[in-house]
Design a protein around this motif. Structure first.
Motif, PDB file in Angstrom:
ATOM      1  N   GLU A   3       0.844  -1.173   0.000  1.00  0.00           N
ATOM      2  CA  GLU A   3       0.000   0.000   0.000  1.00  0.00           C
ATOM      3  C   GLU A   3       0.890   1.236   0.000  1.00  0.00           C
ATOM      4  O   GLU A   3       2.113   1.156   0.113  1.00  0.00           O
ATOM      5  CB  GLU A   3      -0.924  -0.029   1.217  1.00  0.00           C
ATOM      6  CG  GLU A   3      -1.881  -1.217   1.193  1.00  0.00           C
ATOM      7  CD  GLU A   3      -2.813  -1.249   2.384  1.00  0.00           C
ATOM      8  OE1 GLU A   3      -2.679  -0.372   3.261  1.00  0.00           O
ATOM      9  OE2 GLU A   3      -3.662  -2.145   2.428  1.00  0.00           O
ATOM     10  N   ALA A   4       0.261   2.420  -0.137  1.00  0.00           N
ATOM     11  CA  ALA A   4       1.027   3.642  -0.358  1.00  0.00           C
ATOM     12  C   ALA A   4       2.071   3.892   0.732  1.00  0.00           C
ATOM     13  O   ALA A   4       3.232   4.160   0.444  1.00  0.00           O
ATOM     14  CB  ALA A   4       0.068   4.836  -0.455  1.00  0.00           C
ATOM     15  N   SER A  69       1.723  -3.898  -8.008  1.00  0.00           N
ATOM     16  CA  SER A  69       1.279  -2.965  -6.975  1.00  0.00           C
ATOM     17  C   SER A  69       1.036  -1.580  -7.573  1.00  0.00           C
ATOM     18  O   SER A  69       1.965  -0.944  -8.076  1.00  0.00           O
ATOM     19  CB  SER A  69       2.320  -2.866  -5.858  1.00  0.00           C
ATOM     20  OG  SER A  69       2.055  -1.754  -5.024  1.00  0.00           O
ATOM     21  N   ASP A  71       0.376   1.128  -5.938  1.00  0.00           N
ATOM     22  CA  ASP A  71       1.050   2.148  -5.134  1.00  0.00           C
ATOM     23  C   ASP A  71       2.543   2.211  -5.431  1.00  0.00           C
ATOM     24  O   ASP A  71       3.141   3.292  -5.455  1.00  0.00           O
ATOM     25  CB  ASP A  71       0.790   1.908  -3.645  1.00  0.00           C
ATOM     26  CG  ASP A  71      -0.653   2.164  -3.272  1.00  0.00           C
ATOM     27  OD1 ASP A  71      -1.131   3.283  -3.540  1.00  0.00           O
ATOM     28  OD2 ASP A  71      -1.306   1.256  -2.751  1.00  0.00           O
ATOM     29  N   THR A  74       2.832   4.044  -8.667  1.00  0.00           N
ATOM     30  CA  THR A  74       2.567   5.475  -8.511  1.00  0.00           C
ATOM     31  C   THR A  74       3.833   6.211  -8.095  1.00  0.00           C
ATOM     32  O   THR A  74       4.165   7.276  -8.643  1.00  0.00           O
ATOM     33  CB  THR A  74       1.454   5.704  -7.478  1.00  0.00           C
ATOM     34  OG1 THR A  74       0.249   5.094  -7.941  1.00  0.00           O
ATOM     35  CG2 THR A  74       1.204   7.190  -7.263  1.00  0.00           C
TER      36      THR A  74
END
Length: 238
Positions: A3-4, A69, A71, A74
């Protein structure tokens, strides 16, 4: 799957521990070009937040990344605004093109569960390796005989007004290693937070890696030591 916040902590810890992404990328470029001197395009599978890919982009005219993923991708896109980054699974992606080199680093293949999944991934890598003599480089996890159960590691890293204390414990679970990780993250605005992660990483044998390369139509070579002491597999497309 990260996750982020996990992705940011991942970056912070590994850079703070002194991981030299530039030196590793340069060594890999030398390995690739020792097999294919004219190599000028590269796909980094399981590229994460793009730290290796950033350095690859300075060595190759064309680079792309792939990860499962969102995130991670990103963060990678912020570093590499002009680079194509793809969301996909290493066992089944299809980018519709080939590359002079395909890399899969940081023992990412260890997250595959079975020998057949490893073979699927290697076949996928091989399909994306150019003819003739496209190069596939895989950074493996430990072999069963080199894994150290009950290993404990710890690090404290401070950067950008944030401090991370990370401890991990490894244990043997069937044909896999279990890595239990705890992180305490402290910053002035949020105080102290606690993240945990427990991951199974498969202990494939050297023979299983080499057989997967061979079944994919790649002639494998094993380099002792590699990037992190675990060795390095280099396959050349037949």
């Amino acid at each position: 799957m990260y996750e982020a916040e996990d992705a940011e902590i991942y970056d912070l810890v590994h850079q703070g521990r002194g991981k030299d992404y530039a030196a590793e990328a340069k060594r890999l470029c030398d390995v690739i070009r020792s097999h294919k001197p004219d190599a000028n395009s590269l796909l980094d599978v399981a590229c994460g937040t793009g730290l290796h890919l950033t350095h690859f982009s300075r060595e190759f005219e064309e680079v792309e990344g792939l990860d499962r993923s969102v995130d991670m991708l990103t963060l990678a896109q912020r570093r590499l605004p002009g680079v194509r980054l793809n969301l996909g699974d290493m066992r089944s992606f299809d980018l519709g093109r080939t590359f002079d080199a395909v890399t899969c680093l940081f023992a990412s293949v260890g997250h595959l569960s079975t020998v057949e999944e490893l073979a699927e991934a290697l076949r996928c890598f091989a399909r994306h390796a150019a003819e003739p003599r496209g190069v596939v480089v895989v950074d493996p996890w430990w072999f069963p005989e080199t894994f150290l159960p009950r290993h404990v590691a710890g690090d404290v890293v401070t950067a950008d007004h944030r401090t991370v204390a990370r401890v991990s414990h490894s244990s043997l679970e069937g044909r896999a290693s279990r890595m239990d990780v705890h992180c305490l993250i402290a910053d002035p605005m949020s105080g102290v937070r606690h993240l945990t992660e427990s991951t199974l990483i498969t202990l494939f044998t050297r023979d299983e890696y080499e057989e997967a390369f061979d079944r994919a139509g790649l002639t494998p070579t094993y380099i002792e030591g590699g990037l992190s002491g675990r060795g390095l597999f280099v396959g050349v497309r037949r």
